[in-house]
Motif scaffolding. Sequence first.
Motif, PDB file in Angstrom:
ATOM      1  N   UNK A  14      32.127  23.076  36.770  1.00 13.79           N
ATOM      2  CA  UNK A  14      32.251  22.560  38.136  1.00 13.79           C
ATOM      3  C   UNK A  14      30.882  22.225  38.712  1.00 13.79           C
ATOM      4  N   UNK A  15      29.914  23.115  38.502  1.00  8.95           N
ATOM      5  CA  UNK A  15      28.567  22.873  39.025  1.00  8.95           C
ATOM      6  C   UNK A  15      27.966  21.599  38.440  1.00  8.95           C
ATOM      7  N   UNK A  16      28.173  21.389  37.152  1.00 11.22           N
ATOM      8  CA  UNK A  16      27.652  20.174  36.526  1.00 11.22           C
ATOM      9  C   UNK A  16      28.377  18.937  37.047  1.00 11.22           C
ATOM     10  N   UNK A  17      29.687  19.053  37.233  1.00 12.24           N
ATOM     11  CA  UNK A  17      30.437  17.899  37.724  1.00 12.24           C
ATOM     12  C   UNK A  17      30.023  17.540  39.146  1.00 12.24           C
ATOM     13  N   UNK A  18      29.865  18.549  40.013  1.00 14.76           N
ATOM     14  CA  UNK A  18      29.476  18.286  41.398  1.00 14.76           C
ATOM     15  C   UNK A  18      28.059  17.731  41.500  1.00 14.76           C
ATOM     16  N   UNK A  19      27.214  18.124  40.569  1.00 18.90           N
ATOM     17  CA  UNK A  19      25.838  17.611  40.585  1.00 18.90           C
ATOM     18  C   UNK A  19      25.716  16.316  39.790  1.00 18.90           C
ATOM     19  N   UNK A  20      26.883  15.811  39.296  1.00 23.68           N
ATOM     20  CA  UNK A  20      26.939  14.537  38.571  1.00 23.68           C
ATOM     21  C   UNK A  20      26.002  14.535  37.369  1.00 23.68           C
ATOM     22  N   UNK A  21      26.022  15.641  36.647  1.00 26.98           N
ATOM     23  CA  UNK A  21      25.211  15.753  35.440  1.00 26.98           C
ATOM     24  C   UNK A  21      26.122  15.840  34.225  1.00 26.98           C
ATOM     25  N   UNK A  22      25.642  15.313  33.118  1.00 26.08           N
ATOM     26  CA  UNK A  22      26.408  15.344  31.878  1.00 26.08           C
ATOM     27  C   UNK A  22      26.276  16.723  31.236  1.00 26.08           C
ATOM     28  N   UNK A  23      27.401  17.337  30.939  1.00 23.45           N
ATOM     29  CA  UNK A  23      27.401  18.666  30.336  1.00 23.45           C
ATOM     30  C   UNK A  23      27.620  18.552  28.833  1.00 23.45           C
ATOM     31  N   UNK A  24      26.767  19.207  28.084  1.00 28.75           N
ATOM     32  CA  UNK A  24      26.932  19.283  26.632  1.00 28.75           C
ATOM     33  C   UNK A  24      27.237  20.734  26.264  1.00 28.75           C
ATOM     34  N   UNK A  65       3.865  23.888  51.633  1.00 24.94           N
ATOM     35  CA  UNK A  65       5.100  24.579  51.249  1.00 24.94           C
ATOM     36  C   UNK A  65       5.990  23.684  50.392  1.00 24.94           C
ATOM     37  N   UNK A  66       6.109  22.426  50.781  1.00 23.60           N
ATOM     38  CA  UNK A  66       6.965  21.497  50.047  1.00 23.60           C
ATOM     39  C   UNK A  66       6.397  21.215  48.654  1.00 23.60           C
ATOM     40  N   UNK A  67       5.084  21.214  48.520  1.00 23.97           N
ATOM     41  CA  UNK A  67       4.462  21.013  47.204  1.00 23.97           C
ATOM     42  C   UNK A  67       4.816  22.156  46.256  1.00 23.97           C
ATOM     43  N   UNK A  68       4.861  23.374  46.789  1.00 25.85           N
ATOM     44  CA  UNK A  68       5.234  24.526  45.960  1.00 25.85           C
ATOM     45  C   UNK A  68       6.686  24.390  45.501  1.00 25.85           C
ATOM     46  N   UNK A  69       7.580  24.006  46.423  1.00 26.47           N
ATOM     47  CA  UNK A  69       8.984  23.811  46.052  1.00 26.47           C
ATOM     48  C   UNK A  69       9.112  22.751  44.966  1.00 26.47           C
ATOM     49  N   UNK A  70       8.372  21.661  45.130  1.00 32.53           N
ATOM     50  CA  UNK A  70       8.433  20.569  44.146  1.00 32.53           C
ATOM     51  C   UNK A  70       8.025  21.052  42.758  1.00 32.53           C
ATOM     52  N   UNK A  71       7.039  21.943  42.706  1.00 35.48           N
ATOM     53  CA  UNK A  71       6.599  22.507  41.429  1.00 35.48           C
ATOM     54  C   UNK A  71       7.753  23.206  40.717  1.00 35.48           C
ATOM     55  N   UNK A  72       8.539  24.008  41.458  1.00 32.36           N
ATOM     56  CA  UNK A  72       9.620  24.764  40.823  1.00 32.36           C
ATOM     57  C   UNK A  72      10.817  23.876  40.476  1.00 32.36           C
ATOM     58  N   UNK A  73      11.028  22.812  41.236  1.00 32.73           N
ATOM     59  CA  UNK A  73      12.066  21.860  40.848  1.00 32.73           C
ATOM     60  C   UNK A  73      11.689  21.202  39.521  1.00 32.73           C
ATOM     61  N   UNK A  74      10.424  20.857  39.367  1.00 33.90           N
ATOM     62  CA  UNK A  74       9.973  20.237  38.119  1.00 33.90           C
ATOM     63  C   UNK A  74      10.107  21.204  36.943  1.00 33.90           C
ATOM     64  N   UNK A  75       9.818  22.481  37.183  1.00 35.41           N
ATOM     65  CA  UNK A  75       9.973  23.480  36.118  1.00 35.41           C
ATOM     66  C   UNK A  75      11.452  23.658  35.750  1.00 35.41           C
ATOM     67  N   UNK A  76      12.331  23.590  36.760  1.00 36.30           N
ATOM     68  CA  UNK A  76      13.771  23.712  36.501  1.00 36.30           C
ATOM     69  C   UNK A  76      14.276  22.528  35.680  1.00 36.30           C
ATOM     70  N   UNK A  77      13.729  21.350  35.940  1.00 37.59           N
ATOM     71  CA  UNK A  77      14.112  20.159  35.168  1.00 37.59           C
ATOM     72  C   UNK A  77      13.718  20.334  33.704  1.00 37.59           C
ATOM     73  N   UNK A  78      12.512  20.868  33.472  1.00 34.54           N
ATOM     74  CA  UNK A  78      12.050  21.073  32.096  1.00 34.54           C
ATOM     75  C   UNK A  78      12.919  22.083  31.352  1.00 34.54           C
ATOM     76  N   UNK A  79      13.552  23.002  32.094  1.00 32.17           N
ATOM     77  CA  UNK A  79      14.433  23.988  31.461  1.00 32.17           C
ATOM     78  C   UNK A  79      15.880  23.508  31.378  1.00 32.17           C
ATOM     79  N   UNK A  80      16.130  22.273  31.816  1.00 26.75           N
ATOM     80  CA  UNK A  80      17.468  21.708  31.714  1.00 26.75           C
ATOM     81  C   UNK A  80      18.425  22.155  32.792  1.00 26.75           C
ATOM     82  N   UNK A  81      17.910  22.773  33.870  1.00 28.15           N
ATOM     83  CA  UNK A  81      18.777  23.255  34.947  1.00 28.15           C
ATOM     84  C   UNK A  81      19.035  22.181  35.996  1.00 28.15           C
TER      85      UNK A  81
END
Length: 408
Positions: free
Chosen positions: A98-108, A195-211
Amino acid sequence: MTKAKATKTVEKPDFSSELHQMIKVKLYLRNIPDVDNLCRVYAYVYVNNQKGYLDTGIKVQASDWDPKDRLVKSSHPKCNDFNLILKQSLARVNEIAINYRLSEKQLSFKLLQKAFFADEGSLNFISWCRKDIDKREHEMVAAATMALHHSVLNKFAEFCNGNMPFFEIDERTLATFEKWLRVKKSNSINTVHKNMKVLRLYFNRAIREGLMKQTPFGTFKMKKEKSQPDCLSESELNKAFEIYRSNRLTEERQSVLRVFLFGCCTGLRISDLKRLTWSNVMGKTLVFSMYKTRNTAPIMVKVPLTNTAFRLMRDAGSSRGIIFETPENDSYANKVLKHALSAMNVADKIHFHTARHTFATHYLRKNKGDIVTLKTLMGHSKIEQTMVYLTVDEDWLHEGMANFGEWI
């Protein structure tokens, strides 16, 4: 004529699931007993033309498994607990889908497998961030940096009441959080930007982990005001030296002020000041490797020492090893520094980095804007980093025009 008695059909719960033709899952007993004659129960998953098995952690004898209901038989002494775990496993698979579908991401299947065996908090941005920050602290990231990251995450957690699934984060979330920081927390535009720069850093790290598939910062514009760095004026710097020479401070405040004034004479960061040893002194020059962060390559810097800088070093009392004794905690060092200079009423701009800004600003004023040499002394890799200190002094304007010459 006797009416046929209507029979009420009671449907048994079907614990298999299909979500918009995206995923199918059912429980499956692998009938291969181990040494204890127990068989493992798996969740068989078919997702986007990929299939695989997820171990539920439950093991029972084949005779205790009900192949029709796909649950542990009621005759098993732990059937209730085991069946609860099995149902939770199915629910976990559905939640991920459900989380993947709502975020419009392809689930493997690989992504599903990773999310299934991850902690429950891995689907929650706040929970994942806390674990990632702990991981980064073990990677020897500077303490001051991690303190900032903890502060930003605490603000974001307060903003969303501690719960923010990855799929709910978008540009509107960022815009609302940005406004919340300015209105609710009374943060300045530049503090919000940090503050927003710090948040952006963790979003980028989450992308690298496939989240996450992509960052919500895609077209989001972070606002920032141009401002001059905090620095002491010449009269304020003279006053700070007067306080130091008076010897009326406590030993701790005198020691911290000494290090600060040495920074005003050399432009060193507090992290570099803490590492300075007498082996870095070559004649009348300070030679050392400057690090902006622990993960960046060092830059070799040579800073000629003035008589004032030498005096401050001798006042420190050591003749070998570390030159200056400083508090281990930077925040505490800044508090001590503010107390030491409390008579000057400049608490709003006094912190150890003010010393670096003060050095750069006064160097340019006394050397008519020699930005290239300052770049070398500051250990900057790009001239743009040094340009922030460059302001035009009115005396330079008059002197420059006087040198221009006359023709009439």
